[in-house]
Scaffold this motif. Structure first.
Motif, PDB file in Angstrom:
ATOM      1  N   VAL A  46       0.790  -1.319   0.151  1.00 64.24           N
ATOM      2  CA  VAL A  46       0.069  -0.021   0.056  1.00 64.24           C
ATOM      3  C   VAL A  46       0.947   1.181   0.002  1.00 64.24           C
ATOM      4  O   VAL A  46       1.608   1.235   0.826  1.00 64.24           O
ATOM      5  CB  VAL A  46      -0.892   0.022   1.289  1.00 64.24           C
ATOM      6  CG1 VAL A  46      -1.779   1.160   1.174  1.00 64.24           C
ATOM      7  CG2 VAL A  46      -1.644  -1.471   1.269  1.00 64.24           C
ATOM      8  N   PRO A  47       0.933   2.271  -1.062  1.00 67.33           N
ATOM      9  CA  PRO A  47       1.922   3.026  -1.278  1.00 67.33           C
ATOM     10  C   PRO A  47       1.754   4.053  -0.015  1.00 67.33           C
ATOM     11  O   PRO A  47       2.975   4.558   0.469  1.00 67.33           O
ATOM     12  CB  PRO A  47       1.297   3.854  -2.474  1.00 67.33           C
ATOM     13  CG  PRO A  47       0.802   2.675  -3.358  1.00 67.33           C
ATOM     14  CD  PRO A  47       0.146   1.809  -2.043  1.00 67.33           C
ATOM     15  N   GLU A  48       0.677   4.407   0.630  1.00 66.15           N
ATOM     16  CA  GLU A  48       0.576   5.552   1.716  1.00 66.15           C
ATOM     17  C   GLU A  48       1.213   4.692   2.760  1.00 66.15           C
ATOM     18  O   GLU A  48       2.263   5.433   3.606  1.00 66.15           O
ATOM     19  CB  GLU A  48      -0.871   5.804   2.089  1.00 66.15           C
ATOM     20  CG  GLU A  48      -0.880   6.797   3.000  1.00 66.15           C
ATOM     21  CD  GLU A  48      -0.551   8.144   3.067  1.00 66.15           C
ATOM     22  OE1 GLU A  48      -0.250   8.675   4.056  1.00 66.15           O
ATOM     23  OE2 GLU A  48      -0.037   8.352   1.892  1.00 66.15           O
ATOM     24  N   VAL A  49       0.868   3.613   3.132  1.00 64.01           N
ATOM     25  CA  VAL A  49       1.822   2.857   4.278  1.00 64.01           C
ATOM     26  C   VAL A  49       3.257   2.752   4.127  1.00 64.01           C
ATOM     27  O   VAL A  49       4.063   2.990   4.976  1.00 64.01           O
ATOM     28  CB  VAL A  49       1.021   1.619   4.412  1.00 64.01           C
ATOM     29  CG1 VAL A  49       1.915   0.541   5.515  1.00 64.01           C
ATOM     30  CG2 VAL A  49      -0.540   1.622   4.768  1.00 64.01           C
ATOM     31  N   ALA A  50       3.831   2.581   2.813  1.00 66.74           N
ATOM     32  CA  ALA A  50       5.034   2.313   2.662  1.00 66.74           C
ATOM     33  C   ALA A  50       5.797   3.805   2.949  1.00 66.74           C
ATOM     34  O   ALA A  50       6.667   3.892   3.471  1.00 66.74           O
ATOM     35  CB  ALA A  50       5.397   2.030   1.158  1.00 66.74           C
ATOM     36  N   SER A  51       5.087   4.634   2.376  1.00 61.96           N
ATOM     37  CA  SER A  51       5.740   6.045   2.527  1.00 61.96           C
ATOM     38  C   SER A  51       5.822   6.309   4.030  1.00 61.96           C
ATOM     39  O   SER A  51       6.749   7.406   4.224  1.00 61.96           O
ATOM     40  CB  SER A  51       4.816   7.156   1.831  1.00 61.96           C
ATOM     41  OG  SER A  51       4.808   6.960   0.635  1.00 61.96           O
ATOM     42  N   ARG A  52       5.028   6.113   4.836  1.00 61.77           N
ATOM     43  CA  ARG A  52       4.880   6.505   6.135  1.00 61.77           C
ATOM     44  C   ARG A  52       6.034   5.753   6.987  1.00 61.77           C
ATOM     45  O   ARG A  52       6.606   6.194   7.840  1.00 61.77           O
ATOM     46  CB  ARG A  52       3.832   6.521   6.945  1.00 61.77           C
ATOM     47  CG  ARG A  52       2.499   7.559   6.353  1.00 61.77           C
ATOM     48  CD  ARG A  52       1.135   7.315   7.077  1.00 61.77           C
ATOM     49  NE  ARG A  52       0.122   8.086   6.871  1.00 61.77           N
ATOM     50  CZ  ARG A  52       0.113   9.366   7.356  1.00 61.77           C
ATOM     51  NH1 ARG A  52       0.784   9.834   8.330  1.00 61.77           N
ATOM     52  NH2 ARG A  52      -0.785  10.340   6.713  1.00 61.77           N
ATOM     53  N   ALA A  53       6.019   4.688   6.641  1.00 59.87           N
ATOM     54  CA  ALA A  53       7.042   3.711   7.345  1.00 59.87           C
ATOM     55  C   ALA A  53       8.642   4.138   6.675  1.00 59.87           C
ATOM     56  O   ALA A  53       9.513   3.973   7.801  1.00 59.87           O
ATOM     57  CB  ALA A  53       6.840   2.291   6.502  1.00 59.87           C
TER      58      ALA A  53
END
Length: 374
Positions: A46-53
């Motif tokens: 999930v792109p948003e999850v990846a970015s926040r991580a």
């Protein structure tokens, strides 16, 4: 040794926050923070999850890499970062971090290509790349055949996936078999206990009129899914190990057959295999068999260097420094569809002197930089 460029590389194209430090072709540190567990419940990244991580992991991972390498940020000769291709938001985190470190340290910045980095990482394992190098890159997002006369300036696409990449097909079949995410490692493990000839799954784009070097795994994915569905509809047990082995054999057969053919057609006696799927044990074994028969030398990095990592970015960055390639400037941005024909993104305004911009700024910045990195 001390004269070789010391470069830190940052990789955030997908769900791995990778930071590597390389001196020349010697790996000093390879720190990774993975968010794969956070994506598993969604069955994919999930792109948003990846970015926040990436945001949370960036600074600790850089500090861990510096400690592992036994160097300080001031010792570095350059900062390299994946500028593309990849997930736009994830790439932006890495590019922003690289800019900040390069700016504060007064070091040159190198925005490099994710795919070219996957090729260059083999230098850390087997020494300088032969020129030209034929590379088969196989991952969740890419299945590509590339000819690289010069990894820093001349990478030529020979063939690519026209639909699902190989790694994507592994994930989708694993989902159909209820094996979880990511699919590659579990299918590889189960396939070792199955019969690769149990089921005759199709080999896509291998007909006489098909493109010689392109790949297609969508038809194979559909064929496997329908085979499984038919078994279930008939009330029969699905032989998971045989399905895994037969599916994997179909993928690996096509990949290695086309790669060896490309080497023969181009007169190249080396084949490098990289990308996450290069960790697959059957791909390695079949490639070794076919290359040996064809008189081609096979180069495959150890599995940890095949998956996304910062070491590969640092390796390409070090090669850029060693060959005096122009650095990127502060206008560098993430490019989710950066073509492989652009191994790096040189600066347009002050080629080769990204670090000179630092001296144009006021004394307040210089003082704050000294506070941060004294």
């Amino acid at each position: 040794m001390a004269d070789e460029p010391l470069v830190l590389g940052i990789e955030t194209s997908c769900d791995e926050t990778g930071v590597g430090i390389v001196r020349g072709t010697t790996l000093l540190a390879d720190a990774i923070a993975s968010s794969v567990d956070e994506h598993a419940r969604f069955g994919g990244v999930v792109p948003e999850v990846a970015s926040r991580a990436h945001l949370e992991a960036m600074v600790p991972t850089i500090e861990r890499a510096l400690a592992e390498a036994g160097v300080t940020a001031r010792d570095l000769d350059g900062i390299a970062v994946t500028a593309g291709p990849g997930l736009a938001g994830a790439l932006l985190v890495g590019v922003s971090a690289a800019k900040a470190y390069a700016y504060a340290l007064g070091k040159p910045l190198y925005g490099v290509n994710h795919l070219a980095s996957h090729i260059c990482v083999d230098q850390l394992e087997h020494g300088p790349l032969p020129e030209p190098t034929m590379a088969l890159l196989v991952s969740g997002g890419h299945s590509s055949l590339l000819l690289a006369p010069d990894i820093t300036a001349d990478v030529r696409p020979m063939g690519a996936t026209i639909d699902d990449a190989a790694g994507e097909a592994f994930d989708k079949i694993a989902r159909v078999l209820d094996l979880g995410f990511p699919g590659g490692p579990v299918i590889d493990r189960l396939a070792k206990e199955g019969d690769p000839e149990a089921i005759a799954f199709p080999r896509g784009l291998t007909g006489p009129r098909d493109p010689a070097y392109d790949f297609s795994f969508s038809g194979l994915k559909t064929a496997v899914a329908r085979w499984i569905e038919a078994k279930r509809n008939a009330g029969e047990d699905v032989p998971v190990r045989d399905v895994a082995a037969s599916f994997q054999e179909a993928v690996v057969d096509v990949l290695t057959r086309k790669a060896v053919r490309a080497c023969k057609d181009e007169g190249v006696d080396h084949l490098m295999i990289g990308g996450g799927v290069a960790a697959n044990s059957r791909l390695r074994a079949m490639a070794e068999e076919r290359c040996e028969r064809a008189g081609i030398r096979l180069r495959v990095p150890r599995p940890k260097l095949c998956t996304d990592n910062g070491a590969m970015v640092a390796a390409l960055g070090a090669e850029m420094v060693a060959r005096n390639r122009p650095a990127s400037d502060w206008e560098l941005s993430a490019d989710s569809s950066l073509p492989v024909t652009d191994p790096h993104v040189p600066g347009e305004h002050h080629p080769g002197h990204a670090h000179d911009h630092v001296h144009d700024h006021d004394h307040v910045h210089e003082v704050s930089k000294d506070n941060l990195y004294s």
